[in-house]
Design a protein around this motif. Structure first.
Motif, PDB file in Angstrom:
ATOM      1  N   VAL A  53       0.828  -1.212   0.000  1.00 42.73           N
ATOM      2  CA  VAL A  53       0.000   0.000   0.000  1.00 42.73           C
ATOM      3  C   VAL A  53       0.859   1.257   0.000  1.00 42.73           C
ATOM      4  O   VAL A  53       0.704   2.136  -0.850  1.00 42.73           O
ATOM      5  CB  VAL A  53      -0.969   0.008   1.199  1.00 42.73           C
ATOM      6  N   ILE A  54       1.790   1.361   0.939  1.00 40.85           N
ATOM      7  CA  ILE A  54       2.589   2.592   1.043  1.00 40.85           C
ATOM      8  C   ILE A  54       3.938   2.498   0.341  1.00 40.85           C
ATOM      9  O   ILE A  54       4.620   3.512   0.192  1.00 40.85           O
ATOM     10  CB  ILE A  54       2.811   3.006   2.514  1.00 40.85           C
ATOM     11  N   LEU A 176      -3.812   9.259   4.030  1.00 44.02           N
ATOM     12  CA  LEU A 176      -3.525   7.866   4.372  1.00 44.02           C
ATOM     13  C   LEU A 176      -4.502   7.347   5.424  1.00 44.02           C
ATOM     14  O   LEU A 176      -5.022   6.230   5.305  1.00 44.02           O
ATOM     15  CB  LEU A 176      -2.088   7.747   4.891  1.00 44.02           C
ATOM     16  N   ASP A 179      -7.722   5.958   4.236  1.00 43.95           N
ATOM     17  CA  ASP A 179      -7.656   4.834   3.305  1.00 43.95           C
ATOM     18  C   ASP A 179      -7.762   3.520   4.080  1.00 43.95           C
ATOM     19  O   ASP A 179      -6.856   3.173   4.852  1.00 43.95           O
ATOM     20  CB  ASP A 179      -6.334   4.889   2.540  1.00 43.95           C
ATOM     21  N   TYR A 182      -4.689   1.273   3.808  1.00 48.68           N
ATOM     22  CA  TYR A 182      -3.555   1.729   4.629  1.00 48.68           C
ATOM     23  C   TYR A 182      -3.755   1.301   6.074  1.00 48.68           C
ATOM     24  O   TYR A 182      -2.825   0.791   6.715  1.00 48.68           O
ATOM     25  CB  TYR A 182      -3.415   3.243   4.531  1.00 48.68           C
ATOM     26  N   GLN A 277       5.011  10.263   5.819  1.00 44.23           N
ATOM     27  CA  GLN A 277       3.689  10.148   5.195  1.00 44.23           C
ATOM     28  C   GLN A 277       3.653  10.750   3.795  1.00 44.23           C
ATOM     29  O   GLN A 277       2.965  10.235   2.911  1.00 44.23           O
ATOM     30  CB  GLN A 277       2.631  10.817   6.067  1.00 44.23           C
ATOM     31  N   ASP A 280       4.979   8.235   1.512  1.00 42.30           N
ATOM     32  CA  ASP A 280       4.086   7.083   1.428  1.00 42.30           C
ATOM     33  C   ASP A 280       2.877   7.391   0.547  1.00 42.30           C
ATOM     34  O   ASP A 280       2.432   6.543  -0.233  1.00 42.30           O
ATOM     35  CB  ASP A 280       3.605   6.687   2.825  1.00 42.30           C
TER      36      ASP A 280
END
Length: 322
Positions: A53-54, A176, A179, A182, A277, A280
């Protein structure tokens, strides 16, 4: 002098130093392999520990492995040998093979190298509030030099650029947090039981209130009962690590530079924690040419209370012998 790969005790000392490196969500996405004649140690990416995901491109995974590679180099160096690193020795055939390391005879380490090595067990990621004391210029200059020695650049932004970066990080953090994928990925690496990886509850730090520093909340989805909250410092001291390119070799280089910076900071009593972040949230995007370099890490610096370390995987899980 005895070769560092010659004995079980020597190899264990090297790998123990390497795995003390920081890694994204403490995933520890690395494996080591010693060849049959004990002349080469390979560093491999453990792709099962990736974060799709990230980190779909593997940037943070390579940074994590680069940090472990720097510790391995340092551990070899203090034995009176010089590490000879071949990065991506078979990039086409084995992309998970990130580096092969040999050790050749050399002079004894400098006092600075020995001090950095001695700092490895004491380096911590500190997610707690920092005090008001500012990091002095002489230490800031030393951190810039540390990054440069590993082929990267460290920028120390002023108040205006810091405020701009914090705004971008706060927006990315909110994106994030909204989500579900996440949050599910984060939950997999914030265990509610003891294990050898991930971020345990005691390392979360206080719950950010959203009114100050946009620190990542590792407690998303976890009960907040008994967990303190804090605004943190709205005017933190930041450092931004940059590389010229933005591909696997640059990421591996950035990880080594990051670890040299973090160990140099810890050696001077400076606490540090990442603000990742923004990277990411943009992880899936293509690498665009940037005239001033590609950001690989944003680090919060300051002076904080001592914090406990996070767990590490057992030695037999990370070392393979041919």
């Amino acid at each position: 002098m005895l070769h560092p790969f010659a004995t079980h005790v020597g190899v264990r000392r090297l790998v123990t130093a390497a795995v003390a490196a920081p890694s994204v969500h403490n995933t520890q996405p690395w494996r080591f392999r010693l060849d049959e004649d004990a002349s080469v140690m390979d560093l491999r990416a453990d792709l099962d520990r990736g974060l799709p995901v990230i980190d779909p491109r593997g940037r943070a995974l390579h940074l994590s492995c680069g940090a472990a590679l720097f510790n391995l180099r340092l551990a070899i160096r203090v034995t009176g040998h010089r590490p000879v690193v071949t990065a991506f020795p078979d990039a086409a055939g084995e992309p998970a093979l990130l580096a092969s390391v040999r050790a050749v005879d050399a002079a004894m380490p400098s006092p600075g190298e020995a001090e950095l090595y001695a700092t490895i067990p004491h380096r911590r990621t500190n997610r707690r509030p920092f005090g008001a004391k500012r990091v002095p210029q002489v230490v800031r200059d030393e951190l810039v030099t540390a990054a440069r020695e590993e082929g990267a650049a460290l920028s120390l932004p002023g108040p205006q650029t810091t405020a701009y970066l914090l705004g971008l990080i706060a927006a990315a953090d909110a994106q994030l947090a909204a989500d579900p994928a996440y949050r599910a990925e984060l939950a997999r690496w914030t265990p509610d039981r003891a294990r050898g990886d991930g971020i345990p509850w005691y390392a979360f730090g206080p719950r950010p209130t959203g009114r100050g520093l946009p620190l990542r909340d590792f407690g998303l989805g976890a009960p907040d009962a008994g967990r303190e909250a804090d605004d943190f410092d709205a005017r933190p001291q930041l450092a931004v690590l940059l590389t010229r390119g933005d591909g696997p070799p640059d990421w591996l280089r950035a990880g080594q530079a990051l670890q040299r910076v973090l160990l140099t900071a810890a050696r001077r009593g400076v606490s540090a924690s990442p603000l990742s972040q923004l990277l990411d949230a943009r992880a899936a995007g293509p690498a665009e040419p940037r005239p001033y370099g590609h950001i690989q890490a944003v680090i919060r610096l300051g002076y904080g209370r001592l914090v406990p370390g996070t767990p590490r995987r057992p030695f037999p899980e990370v070392l393979e012998r041919v």
